[in-house]
Design a protein around this motif. Sequence first.
Motif, PDB file in Angstrom:
ATOM      1  N   ARG A  29       0.838  -1.204   0.000  1.00 22.14           N
ATOM      2  CA  ARG A  29       0.000   0.000   0.000  1.00 22.14           C
ATOM      3  C   ARG A  29       0.872   1.252   0.000  1.00 22.14           C
ATOM      4  NH1 ARG A  29      -2.810   0.881   5.486  1.00 22.14           N
ATOM      5  NH2 ARG A  29      -0.614   1.310   5.919  1.00 22.14           N
ATOM      6  N   ASP A  30       1.888   1.260   0.838  1.00 24.57           N
ATOM      7  CA  ASP A  30       2.767   2.426   0.933  1.00 24.57           C
ATOM      8  C   ASP A  30       3.484   2.706  -0.390  1.00 24.57           C
ATOM      9  OD1 ASP A  30       2.053   2.505   3.612  1.00 24.57           O
ATOM     10  OD2 ASP A  30       3.934   1.619   4.327  1.00 24.57           O
ATOM     11  N   ALA A  31       3.996   1.640  -1.027  1.00 24.55           N
ATOM     12  CA  ALA A  31       4.846   1.817  -2.209  1.00 24.55           C
ATOM     13  C   ALA A  31       4.063   1.933  -3.502  1.00 24.55           C
ATOM     14  CB  ALA A  31       5.828   0.645  -2.312  1.00 24.55           C
ATOM     15  N   ALA A  32       2.914   1.237  -3.575  1.00 24.79           N
ATOM     16  CA  ALA A  32       2.219   1.120  -4.856  1.00 24.79           C
ATOM     17  C   ALA A  32       0.817   1.702  -4.856  1.00 24.79           C
ATOM     18  CB  ALA A  32       2.146  -0.356  -5.254  1.00 24.79           C
ATOM     19  N   CYS A  33       0.360   2.192  -3.705  1.00 25.90           N
ATOM     20  CA  CYS A  33      -1.005   2.716  -3.588  1.00 25.90           C
ATOM     21  C   CYS A  33      -2.045   1.669  -4.001  1.00 25.90           C
ATOM     22  CB  CYS A  33      -1.178   3.991  -4.416  1.00 25.90           C
ATOM     23  SG  CYS A  33      -0.135   5.360  -3.854  1.00 25.90           S
ATOM     24  N   LEU A  34      -1.738   0.408  -3.709  1.00 27.05           N
ATOM     25  CA  LEU A  34      -2.669  -0.691  -3.901  1.00 27.05           C
ATOM     26  C   LEU A  34      -2.961  -1.309  -2.538  1.00 27.05           C
ATOM     27  CD1 LEU A  34      -1.039  -2.493  -6.983  1.00 27.05           C
ATOM     28  CD2 LEU A  34      -3.126  -1.113  -7.005  1.00 27.05           C
ATOM     29  N   SER A  35      -4.145  -1.863  -2.386  1.00 23.59           N
ATOM     30  CA  SER A  35      -4.515  -2.490  -1.121  1.00 23.59           C
ATOM     31  C   SER A  35      -4.813  -3.966  -1.360  1.00 23.59           C
ATOM     32  CB  SER A  35      -5.735  -1.795  -0.506  1.00 23.59           C
ATOM     33  OG  SER A  35      -5.417  -0.480  -0.115  1.00 23.59           O
ATOM     34  N   PRO A  36      -3.797  -4.814  -1.276  1.00 26.32           N
ATOM     35  CA  PRO A  36      -4.031  -6.239  -1.501  1.00 26.32           C
ATOM     36  C   PRO A  36      -4.854  -6.839  -0.368  1.00 26.32           C
ATOM     37  CG  PRO A  36      -1.806  -5.886  -0.695  1.00 26.32           C
ATOM     38  CD  PRO A  36      -2.388  -4.526  -0.939  1.00 26.32           C
ATOM     39  N   SER A  37      -5.606  -7.851  -0.705  1.00 32.29           N
ATOM     40  CA  SER A  37      -6.287  -8.610   0.336  1.00 32.29           C
ATOM     41  C   SER A  37      -5.406  -9.794   0.718  1.00 32.29           C
ATOM     42  CB  SER A  37      -7.657  -9.100  -0.140  1.00 32.29           C
ATOM     43  OG  SER A  37      -7.529  -9.974  -1.241  1.00 32.29           O
ATOM     44  N   ILE A  38      -5.557 -10.244   1.947  1.00 34.60           N
ATOM     45  CA  ILE A  38      -4.802 -11.395   2.434  1.00 34.60           C
ATOM     46  C   ILE A  38      -5.734 -12.598   2.426  1.00 34.60           C
ATOM     47  CG2 ILE A  38      -3.582 -12.392   4.397  1.00 34.60           C
ATOM     48  CD1 ILE A  38      -2.828  -9.525   5.226  1.00 34.60           C
ATOM     49  N   ARG A  39      -5.375 -13.591   1.641  1.00 34.46           N
ATOM     50  CA  ARG A  39      -6.126 -14.843   1.658  1.00 34.46           C
ATOM     51  C   ARG A  39      -5.458 -15.754   2.673  1.00 34.46           C
ATOM     52  NH1 ARG A  39      -6.841 -17.788  -3.932  1.00 34.46           N
ATOM     53  NH2 ARG A  39      -4.589 -18.086  -3.683  1.00 34.46           N
ATOM     54  N   TRP A  40      -6.116 -15.887   3.809  1.00 32.49           N
ATOM     55  CA  TRP A  40      -5.562 -16.698   4.906  1.00 32.49           C
ATOM     56  C   TRP A  40      -5.117 -18.053   4.376  1.00 32.49           C
ATOM     57  CZ3 TRP A  40      -6.742 -21.434   6.920  1.00 32.49           C
ATOM     58  CH2 TRP A  40      -6.260 -21.731   8.179  1.00 32.49           C
ATOM     59  N   PRO A  41      -3.930 -18.560   4.803  1.00 33.83           N
ATOM     60  CA  PRO A  41      -3.059 -17.880   5.752  1.00 33.83           C
ATOM     61  C   PRO A  41      -1.891 -17.120   5.127  1.00 33.83           C
ATOM     62  CG  PRO A  41      -2.412 -20.166   5.556  1.00 33.83           C
ATOM     63  CD  PRO A  41      -3.579 -19.972   4.608  1.00 33.83           C
ATOM     64  N   ASN A  42      -1.693 -17.211   3.791  1.00 34.85           N
ATOM     65  CA  ASN A  42      -0.395 -16.714   3.327  1.00 34.85           C
ATOM     66  C   ASN A  42      -0.347 -16.100   1.938  1.00 34.85           C
ATOM     67  OD1 ASN A  42      -0.760 -19.151   1.872  1.00 34.85           O
ATOM     68  ND2 ASN A  42       1.446 -19.408   1.677  1.00 34.85           N
ATOM     69  N   ASP A  43      -1.468 -15.826   1.312  1.00 37.19           N
ATOM     70  CA  ASP A  43      -1.439 -15.270  -0.042  1.00 37.19           C
ATOM     71  C   ASP A  43      -1.832 -13.801  -0.050  1.00 37.19           C
ATOM     72  OD1 ASP A  43      -0.668 -17.659  -1.224  1.00 37.19           O
ATOM     73  OD2 ASP A  43      -2.736 -18.288  -1.627  1.00 37.19           O
ATOM     74  N   LEU A  44      -1.225 -13.043  -0.958  1.00 36.90           N
ATOM     75  CA  LEU A  44      -1.578 -11.651  -1.193  1.00 36.90           C
ATOM     76  C   LEU A  44      -2.241 -11.563  -2.557  1.00 36.90           C
ATOM     77  CD1 LEU A  44       1.838 -10.190  -0.033  1.00 36.90           C
ATOM     78  CD2 LEU A  44      -0.303  -9.956   1.224  1.00 36.90           C
ATOM     79  N   LEU A  45      -3.442 -10.993  -2.604  1.00 36.28           N
ATOM     80  CA  LEU A  45      -4.213 -10.940  -3.839  1.00 36.28           C
ATOM     81  C   LEU A  45      -4.527  -9.491  -4.210  1.00 36.28           C
ATOM     82  CD1 LEU A  45      -6.908 -13.700  -3.112  1.00 36.28           C
ATOM     83  CD2 LEU A  45      -4.652 -14.013  -4.128  1.00 36.28           C
ATOM     84  N   VAL A  46      -4.512  -9.213  -5.504  1.00 29.61           N
ATOM     85  CA  VAL A  46      -4.991  -7.942  -6.041  1.00 29.61           C
ATOM     86  C   VAL A  46      -5.964  -8.269  -7.174  1.00 29.61           C
ATOM     87  CG1 VAL A  46      -4.380  -5.844  -7.280  1.00 29.61           C
ATOM     88  CG2 VAL A  46      -2.943  -6.619  -5.405  1.00 29.61           C
ATOM     89  N   ASN A  47      -7.169  -7.733  -7.069  1.00 30.95           N
ATOM     90  CA  ASN A  47      -8.207  -8.012  -8.071  1.00 30.95           C
ATOM     91  C   ASN A  47      -8.398  -9.508  -8.287  1.00 30.95           C
ATOM     92  OD1 ASN A  47      -8.745  -5.254  -8.564  1.00 30.95           O
ATOM     93  ND2 ASN A  47      -6.991  -5.137  -9.952  1.00 30.95           N
TER      94      ASN A  47
END
Length: 278
Positions: free
Chosen positions: A106-124
């Motif tokens: 979020r800080d670097a890219a102005c994107l807000s990824p969601s966290i898919r429990w327990p360990n994945d980062l998703l965008v769209n």
Amino acid sequence: MGPGPFLRDAELESILARHLGGRPVHGFRQVGSTMDAAHRLAAEGAPEGALAVAMRQEQGRGRLGRTWASPEGGAYLSLILRPARPPSETPQLALVAGLAAAEAIRDAACLSPSIRWPNDLLVNGKKLGGILAEGRWPKADGQGGLRPPASGLRPHVVIGIGINVSTDPAHLPEGSTSLAAEGASRVSREELIAGLCRRFDAWYDGWTRQGFAPVREALRPWIGLFGHPIQLTAGSEQLQGTAQDLDEQGRLVVRLDSGILRAFEAGEVTLLRSREGT
């Protein structure tokens, strides 16, 4: 020489050092896995906070023995920790790292990824990154194990994080994406790694002093599962229900279709389309 047959990359280390301050960093142009490199460094006495970073991995790995595709263009790093909290709590560190990574993106890219429990980062809905936590406990014979021994010896833990930064999605598994593909083409890998480390250090310090409770509260807005129907595979079980919350240990609380409320320590989660009207 560094872990395995791979030589350290002085140029990469110099670039990272300008962003990471005094943190010990071991940089590689190419390595089998930063996880293996970090485990070896830890066994050789590397301090807490030391970092193994690679431009690409030949045998990057994810959870459950899977391969993590690691072409050039990603941020591939493994962080050595020597946590003071009980070994039973170390699996929570994957969620600590997930929170830190989401905030750093979020800080670097102005994107807000969601966290898919327990360990994945998703965008769209596409996979942007992943996290792997491995603990090894010393034994009397000098070897290391993945499970805590009865003696309660203190482990070292390695947190592996992979984020697709400028990678072309054509070189990634189907359903994956990168920051550049999502419109954040100017993100510096080194600045992202530095920001991630700063975020992680702050949350790790809080976790060490206060336990999981503050992390749990901060995580909730980032987890896109709550209130949605999911399918969860846990070992040989395949279950459906509605994701409810994280409990005090970081387990996913699910209300199963049978009506039973159950907490899961690990599993593979798939978000299902709404079953209303079907």
